[in-house]
Design a protein around this motif. Sequence first.
Motif, PDB file in Angstrom:
ATOM      1  N   LEU A   1       0.839  -1.197   0.000  1.00 19.00           N
ATOM      2  CA  LEU A   1       0.000   0.000   0.000  1.00 19.00           C
ATOM      3  C   LEU A   1       0.876   1.250   0.000  1.00 19.00           C
ATOM      4  CD1 LEU A   1      -2.639  -0.953   2.727  1.00 19.00           C
ATOM      5  CD2 LEU A   1      -2.899  -1.128   0.242  1.00 19.00           C
ATOM      6  N   LYS A   2       0.306   2.353  -0.436  1.00 23.04           N
ATOM      7  CA  LYS A   2       1.006   3.629  -0.373  1.00 23.04           C
ATOM      8  C   LYS A   2       1.047   4.097   1.080  1.00 23.04           C
ATOM      9  CE  LYS A   2       0.853   8.363  -2.188  1.00 23.04           C
ATOM     10  NZ  LYS A   2       0.120   9.311  -3.051  1.00 23.04           N
ATOM     11  N   PRO A   3       2.213   4.513   1.597  1.00 22.11           N
ATOM     12  CA  PRO A   3       2.266   5.032   2.969  1.00 22.11           C
ATOM     13  C   PRO A   3       1.234   6.138   3.174  1.00 22.11           C
ATOM     14  CG  PRO A   3       4.484   4.724   2.138  1.00 22.11           C
ATOM     15  CD  PRO A   3       3.554   4.483   0.968  1.00 22.11           C
ATOM     16  N   ASP A   4       0.474   6.032   4.249  1.00 23.96           N
ATOM     17  CA  ASP A   4      -0.651   6.927   4.508  1.00 23.96           C
ATOM     18  C   ASP A   4      -0.297   7.913   5.615  1.00 23.96           C
ATOM     19  OD1 ASP A   4      -3.038   8.147   4.978  1.00 23.96           O
ATOM     20  OD2 ASP A   4      -4.121   6.341   5.605  1.00 23.96           O
ATOM     21  N   PRO A   5      -0.290   9.234   5.313  1.00 18.52           N
ATOM     22  CA  PRO A   5       0.005  10.213   6.369  1.00 18.52           C
ATOM     23  C   PRO A   5      -1.012  10.180   7.500  1.00 18.52           C
ATOM     24  CG  PRO A   5      -0.793  11.303   4.379  1.00 18.52           C
ATOM     25  CD  PRO A   5      -0.520   9.878   4.014  1.00 18.52           C
ATOM     26  N   GLY A   6      -2.202   9.643   7.212  1.00 19.32           N
ATOM     27  CA  GLY A   6      -3.203   9.534   8.255  1.00 19.32           C
ATOM     28  C   GLY A   6      -2.769   8.619   9.386  1.00 19.32           C
ATOM     29  N   VAL A   7      -1.955   7.613   9.061  1.00 17.15           N
ATOM     30  CA  VAL A   7      -1.458   6.707  10.097  1.00 17.15           C
ATOM     31  C   VAL A   7      -0.555   7.474  11.057  1.00 17.15           C
ATOM     32  CG1 VAL A   7      -0.104   4.628  10.551  1.00 17.15           C
ATOM     33  CG2 VAL A   7      -1.616   4.713   8.569  1.00 17.15           C
ATOM     34  N   ALA A   8       0.365   8.269  10.478  1.00 12.02           N
ATOM     35  CA  ALA A   8       1.245   9.080  11.324  1.00 12.02           C
ATOM     36  C   ALA A   8       0.433  10.071  12.143  1.00 12.02           C
ATOM     37  CB  ALA A   8       2.265   9.824  10.456  1.00 12.02           C
ATOM     38  N   ALA A   9      -0.626  10.607  11.537  1.00 13.67           N
ATOM     39  CA  ALA A   9      -1.474  11.552  12.257  1.00 13.67           C
ATOM     40  C   ALA A   9      -2.156  10.887  13.439  1.00 13.67           C
ATOM     41  CB  ALA A   9      -2.517  12.146  11.311  1.00 13.67           C
ATOM     42  N   ARG A  10      -2.589   9.650  13.259  1.00 20.27           N
ATOM     43  CA  ARG A  10      -3.240   8.942  14.361  1.00 20.27           C
ATOM     44  C   ARG A  10      -2.279   8.727  15.518  1.00 20.27           C
ATOM     45  NH1 ARG A  10      -6.310   6.743  10.140  1.00 20.27           N
ATOM     46  NH2 ARG A  10      -4.824   5.117   9.613  1.00 20.27           N
ATOM     47  N   TYR A  11      -1.042   8.290  15.194  1.00 17.03           N
ATOM     48  CA  TYR A  11      -0.054   8.101  16.257  1.00 17.03           C
ATOM     49  C   TYR A  11       0.303   9.425  16.920  1.00 17.03           C
ATOM     50  CZ  TYR A  11       0.726   3.208  14.989  1.00 17.03           C
ATOM     51  OH  TYR A  11       0.563   1.865  14.762  1.00 17.03           O
TER      52      TYR A  11
END
Length: 238
Positions: free
Chosen positions: A63-73
Motif C-alpha cells: 500500500l502507499k504510505p498513509d500520512p493519516g497513520v502518522a497523524a493517528r499516532y
Amino acid sequence: MAAELRRRIVSGELEVGDPLPSEGKLMSQFGVSRPTLREAFRILESEQLIRVLRGARGGARVLKPDPGVAARYTGVLLQSNGTPLADVYRARAVLEESAIAIADGRRLPANIKRLDALVAEGAELVESTPAYSEHDVLFHRTVVELGANITLKVLADMLFHIIAAHNRAFIAAHPEGYDVPANRVAQRAHAKLVKLLGAGDLGSAQRYWRRHLEGVQHYMVGTDSKETVVDVLAASFR
C-alpha cells in the motif's frame, strides 16, 4: 524481517500494488518460521504498508504510505499529554509562516498559480461550509508547499489531519450557515496572501498570514478554551 520489508516499501523497491512473494518464499529468504512471518505481516498491516487478503487467492500487497497513520499516532501522543487544541493551531501557524519565509524562488511562480486557482475555486464554495472547510485545509496545505521542504510538509500534514477533524466537529456543533461569514473572511485572506506573494513581498506575506492564523485560532478555539486534542480525536480516530 518487518524492518527489512518496510525499508523495501518506503524506498520504492517494492511498489504500490505489488504482491509480496509467497509465504514459503519469504520464510526461505529470511530463514524464519510461519509465526514469525505472520507477526511481521501483522506489524506492517497495522502500519498500513501492506494489505493481507485471506483465502486461496489471498496474499499481501503493498500500500502507499498513509500520512493519516502518522497523524493517528501523533494524535495519541498529543492526547496522552493533554495537549490543548490551541497548541496545535499555534504549531500549524509556525509551520505555515516558515514555509512562506523559505519559499523556493524557482517554484514560487508555479505555487502562486496553484494558490490563485484555489482562490477561484473557493469563491464557488464559500456558501457551503462543509465543502469550504475541506477546501480551506487544501489551501493551507498548498501554503506549506511554498517551502519546498518535505519534512515541513510531513509535519504539517499530521497537524492538518487533526485540524480537519476539529473543523468537522465544529461544523456539526453549530447551525447550518453559522460559518459562512468566517468563510468569507478566510476567502478574502487567501486572495490577499496570493496578491502579496505575487508582488514578491514575502516579509509582508508572512506577517499578514501570521495575523490571519491568529484570528483563525481565536475563532476556532477562543482564548481560554480547555478543549484538547483528545476531545476532537476520540471519535474521529476510532
